[in-house]
Design a protein around this motif. Structure first.
Motif, short mmCIF file in Angstrom:
data_model
loop_
_atom_site.label_atom_id
_atom_site.label_comp_id
_atom_site.label_asym_id
_atom_site.label_seq_id
_atom_site.Cartn_x
_atom_site.Cartn_y
_atom_site.Cartn_z
N ASP A 14 -1.96 -88.84 59.66
CA ASP A 14 -0.84 -89.14 60.58
C ASP A 14 -1.18 -88.59 62.14
N ILE A 15 -2.20 -88.07 62.14
CA ILE A 15 -2.71 -87.44 63.63
C ILE A 15 -3.89 -88.35 64.13
N THR A 16 -3.85 -88.86 65.01
CA THR A 16 -4.37 -89.88 65.83
C THR A 16 -4.97 -89.55 67.18
N LEU A 17 -6.31 -89.88 67.59
CA LEU A 17 -6.80 -89.67 69.09
C LEU A 17 -6.82 -91.01 69.46
N ALA A 18 -6.11 -91.36 70.63
CA ALA A 18 -5.95 -92.48 71.43
C ALA A 18 -6.20 -92.41 72.95
N PRO A 19 -7.15 -93.05 73.37
CA PRO A 19 -8.03 -93.99 72.79
C PRO A 19 -8.89 -93.21 72.26
N ASN A 20 -9.84 -94.09 71.31
CA ASN A 20 -10.89 -93.41 70.89
C ASN A 20 -11.81 -94.78 70.25
N PRO A 21 -12.89 -95.09 71.04
CA PRO A 21 -13.58 -94.44 72.05
C PRO A 21 -12.69 -94.21 73.24
N ALA A 22 -12.99 -93.20 74.13
CA ALA A 22 -12.43 -92.98 75.27
C ALA A 22 -13.26 -92.77 76.72
N ASN A 23 -12.87 -92.86 77.85
CA ASN A 23 -13.40 -92.65 79.08
C ASN A 23 -13.13 -91.38 79.61
N ASN A 24 -11.92 -91.37 80.14
CA ASN A 24 -11.78 -90.27 81.19
C ASN A 24 -10.52 -89.02 80.39
N SER A 25 -9.95 -89.68 79.27
CA SER A 25 -9.10 -88.80 78.65
C SER A 25 -8.78 -89.61 77.15
N THR A 26 -8.22 -88.33 76.25
CA THR A 26 -7.83 -88.84 75.04
C THR A 26 -6.44 -88.12 74.67
N LEU A 59 -11.60 -85.85 79.79
CA LEU A 59 -13.02 -85.76 79.36
C LEU A 59 -13.89 -86.07 80.30
N GLN A 60 -13.66 -86.14 81.56
CA GLN A 60 -14.40 -86.34 82.62
C GLN A 60 -15.72 -85.61 82.72
N GLY A 61 -15.66 -84.22 82.32
CA GLY A 61 -16.82 -83.38 82.52
C GLY A 61 -17.83 -83.53 81.10
N LEU A 62 -17.29 -84.44 80.08
CA LEU A 62 -18.11 -84.54 79.07
C LEU A 62 -19.19 -85.86 79.19
N SER A 63 -20.53 -85.39 78.63
CA SER A 63 -21.46 -86.70 78.63
C SER A 63 -21.16 -87.60 77.73
N SER A 64 -21.48 -88.77 77.87
CA SER A 64 -21.15 -89.98 76.64
C SER A 64 -21.99 -89.37 75.47
N GLY A 65 -21.36 -89.70 74.41
CA GLY A 65 -21.64 -89.19 72.87
C GLY A 65 -20.45 -89.10 72.05
N GLN A 66 -20.97 -88.44 70.73
CA GLN A 66 -19.96 -88.30 69.82
C GLN A 66 -19.64 -86.67 69.84
N TYR A 67 -18.35 -86.21 69.45
CA TYR A 67 -17.94 -84.99 69.45
C TYR A 67 -16.93 -85.00 68.47
N TRP A 68 -16.72 -83.35 67.76
CA TRP A 68 -16.04 -83.13 66.87
C TRP A 68 -14.89 -82.49 67.65
N VAL A 69 -13.54 -82.90 67.24
CA VAL A 69 -12.19 -82.43 67.74
C VAL A 69 -11.55 -81.68 66.67
N LYS A 70 -11.33 -80.28 66.96
CA LYS A 70 -10.97 -79.25 65.75
C LYS A 70 -9.36 -79.28 66.30
N LYS A 81 -13.41 -87.13 64.81
CA LYS A 81 -14.56 -87.50 65.42
C LYS A 81 -14.09 -88.27 66.82
N LEU A 82 -14.61 -87.94 67.88
CA LEU A 82 -14.51 -88.60 69.13
C LEU A 82 -15.66 -89.16 69.67
N ILE A 83 -15.27 -90.28 70.32
CA ILE A 83 -16.52 -90.92 71.12
C ILE A 83 -16.19 -91.13 72.38
#
Length: 85
Positions: A14-26, A59-70, A81-83
């Motif tokens: 029931d919990i989602t990250l959107a957008p995912n993949p993301a550019n500037n924020s999720t 997410l502006q300060g993050l490099s492109s790639g995959q991350y875990w969001v706790k 998982k966040l892209i």
């Protein structure tokens, strides 16, 4: 190990990250009965990158790639998982 936990986390879908993949924020989207208490972003190697209490995560300060969001909530802790593009 939290990644291998067998606890009942039926609310996880029931919990989602959107957008995912993301550019500037999720944004963490949750049902009304779930309250997010803290969000932590980790690299896939486990390095802590960011901790916040906000559900809209810049997410502006993050490099492109995959991350875990706790995501810590009033009903338990889950990982998503966040892209980052």
């Amino acid at each position: 190990n939290a990644f291998l936990s067998t606890a009942d986390l039926s609310f996880e879908r029931d919990i989602t990250l959107a957008p995912n993949p993301a550019n500037n924020s999720t944004t963490i989207n949750t049902p009304t009965d779930i309250t997010v208490t803290e969000v932590t972003i980790y690299t896939l190697l486990g390095q802590k990158i960011l901790t916040t209490r906000q559900q809209n995560i810049p997410l502006q300060g993050l490099s492109s790639g995959q991350y875990w969001v706790k995501i810590d909530t009033n009903q338990g802790t889950i990982y998503k998982k966040l892209i980052k593009n």
